[in-house]
Design a protein around this motif. Structure first.
Motif, PDB file in Angstrom:
ATOM      1  N   HIS A 113       0.821  -1.220   0.000  1.00  0.00           N
ATOM      2  CA  HIS A 113       0.000   0.000   0.000  1.00  0.00           C
ATOM      3  C   HIS A 113       0.861   1.280   0.000  1.00  0.00           C
ATOM      4  CE1 HIS A 113      -3.672   2.205   0.526  1.00  0.00           C
ATOM      5  NE2 HIS A 113      -3.278   2.749   1.653  1.00  0.00           N
ATOM      6  N   HIS A 117       0.959   4.364  -2.721  1.00  0.00           N
ATOM      7  CA  HIS A 117       0.800   5.808  -2.459  1.00  0.00           C
ATOM      8  C   HIS A 117       1.929   6.592  -3.131  1.00  0.00           C
ATOM      9  CE1 HIS A 117      -2.725   6.520  -0.068  1.00  0.00           C
ATOM     10  NE2 HIS A 117      -2.424   5.576   0.810  1.00  0.00           N
ATOM     11  N   SER A 138      -0.567   9.182   6.079  1.00  0.00           N
ATOM     12  CA  SER A 138      -1.964   8.784   5.882  1.00  0.00           C
ATOM     13  C   SER A 138      -2.593   8.505   7.233  1.00  0.00           C
ATOM     14  CB  SER A 138      -2.021   7.554   4.981  1.00  0.00           C
ATOM     15  OG  SER A 138      -1.575   6.431   5.695  1.00  0.00           O
ATOM     16  N   ASP A 303      -6.841   6.970  -0.837  1.00  0.00           N
ATOM     17  CA  ASP A 303      -6.791   5.634  -1.433  1.00  0.00           C
ATOM     18  C   ASP A 303      -7.515   5.558  -2.783  1.00  0.00           C
ATOM     19  OD1 ASP A 303      -5.383   4.885   0.754  1.00  0.00           O
ATOM     20  OD2 ASP A 303      -7.023   3.814   1.736  1.00  0.00           O
TER      21      ASP A 303
HETATM   22 ZN    ZN Z   1      -3.802   4.740   2.035  1.00  0.00          ZN
END
Ligand code: ZN
Ligand code: KG4
Length: 334
Positions: A113, A117, A138, A303
């Protein structure tokens, strides 16, 4: 011929699917957000998130293919977030991707993840190439990473307790802004005086790590104290001062990271990098230090699946291939 990657994201409360060409050009970008639903509980309820992902995942993927004007036959690889995130939520995307890969024979690529980003910057700045320093902020992460190459990362600093987004969301909830609090805190702070309230800023000697639990606790105590004394807190001033102080810490460490390794490109990523205070202040500070600062448009900070398709493209070129033994990894790190 372009290489088209299908990206699938379900790590938290957004079900998303996208098609990206050559890691850089978004052909479609579909997001089904559950945020409104979870807001009634003041935060994401993992079990409900998983169930909602199950309902949305196939429609999102179909729509992403449709919007891009392609079918699965045109896709080169299926890229999916494998972690970190909520395990039940991640499993929905991972299972869908594995199923699609199995029936089509297309390569399966699990993507981290945080790497995704970071890749939001490749979608936003066509000329951008590693090496650069990444500041990833985040709801769940606060990290400074040296991106040496598309698939090579070195963590230079990370939070020892709360993520910056967590510290903002918690206070936003306490002052009645609901969930998700970050964008609302940002908005309300625009008319505030950032010098009205002062907060402790934790900077470690000899480390680029972060700690936001001190500032969060201090802010909570301040609010409780004022409320006990029957005093009103000026929400705009509070929001401006709080976000400004959190931004100062993020900026100090990331600028120091750039200077310490003499790397003059700094890319921001993650939901909190949408924050107006942070963007304004870091732009000014970076300019003073002759550092080029990059931040994706707001939609690509939070996201989405385009960033997964982009990161997956570079993993594909690097020879990464996963198989049905791939799982969801809730604590995955580079
Ligand atoms: Zn995220
Ligand atoms: O990257 P993201 O969508 O999900 C995670 O990987 O955590 O980030 C969500 C976080 C939340 O904490 C949300 O409040 C915060 O990003 N956020 C913001 C803003 N927009 C989103 N925080 C401050 N200012 C914003 N404008």
């Amino acid at each position: 011929m372009s290489i088209l990657t299908l990206g699938i994201e379900s790590s938290c409360d957004e079900t998303a699917a996208s098609v990206v060409a050559d890691g850089r050009v978004i052909l479609s970008d579909v997001i089904a957000s559950q945020a409104d639903f979870h807001s009634q509980y003041g935060g994401v309820v993992p079990e409900i998130a998983s169930r909602m992902h199950v309902e949305s995942i196939i429609p999102c993927i179909s729509r992403a293919l449709n919007d891009a004007g392609v079918s699965l036959r045109d896709i080169t690889a299926i890229c999916v977030t494998k972690g970190p995130g909520l395990v039940g939520a991640l499993l929905v995307g991972v299972s869908a991707a594995k199923g699609l890969s199995e029936v089509t024979g297309l390569p399966l690529i699990g993507v981290g993840h945080i790497e995704s980003h970071i890749a939001a910057n490749y979608l936003s700045f066509p000329e951008l190439k590693p090496p650069f320093v990444g500041l990833i902020v985040s709801g769940g992460h606060t990290e400074i990473v040296f991106v040496d190459d598309y698939n090579r990362f070195k963590i230079l600093g990370k939070t020892r307790d709360d993520a910056a987004g967590e510290a903002i969301d918690k206070l936003a909830r306490v002052i009645g802004l609901g969930y998700p609090g970050g964008p609302k805190m940002d908005l309300i702070g625009q008319s505030g005086d950032a010098s009205k309230y002062t907060f402790p800023k934790t900077i470690f000697k000899d480390s680029l790590d972060f700690s936001f639990s001190g500032i969060k606790t201090h802010a909570l105590n301040m609010i409780n104290q004022l409320r006990m004394n029957g005093q009103d807190i000026d929400l705009a001033d509070f929001a401006a001062s709080y976000q400004s102080s959190i931004s100062d810490v993020l900026i100090e460490n990331s600028i120091n990271a750039c200077l310490s390794i003499t790397c003059y490109n700094l890319c921001m990523a993650g939901g909190v990098s949408a924050n107006t205070f942070l963007r304004r202040k870091i732009s000014k500070r970076a300019q003073e230090e002759n550092i080029n600062i990059y931040f994706p448009p707001v939609r690509l900070c939070t996201d989405n699946a385009s960033m997964v398709a982009s990161a997956g493209y570079y993993s594909y070129l690097n020879g990464v291939r996963d198989d049905l033994s791939m799982n969801a990894y809730p604590s995955y790190s580079f």
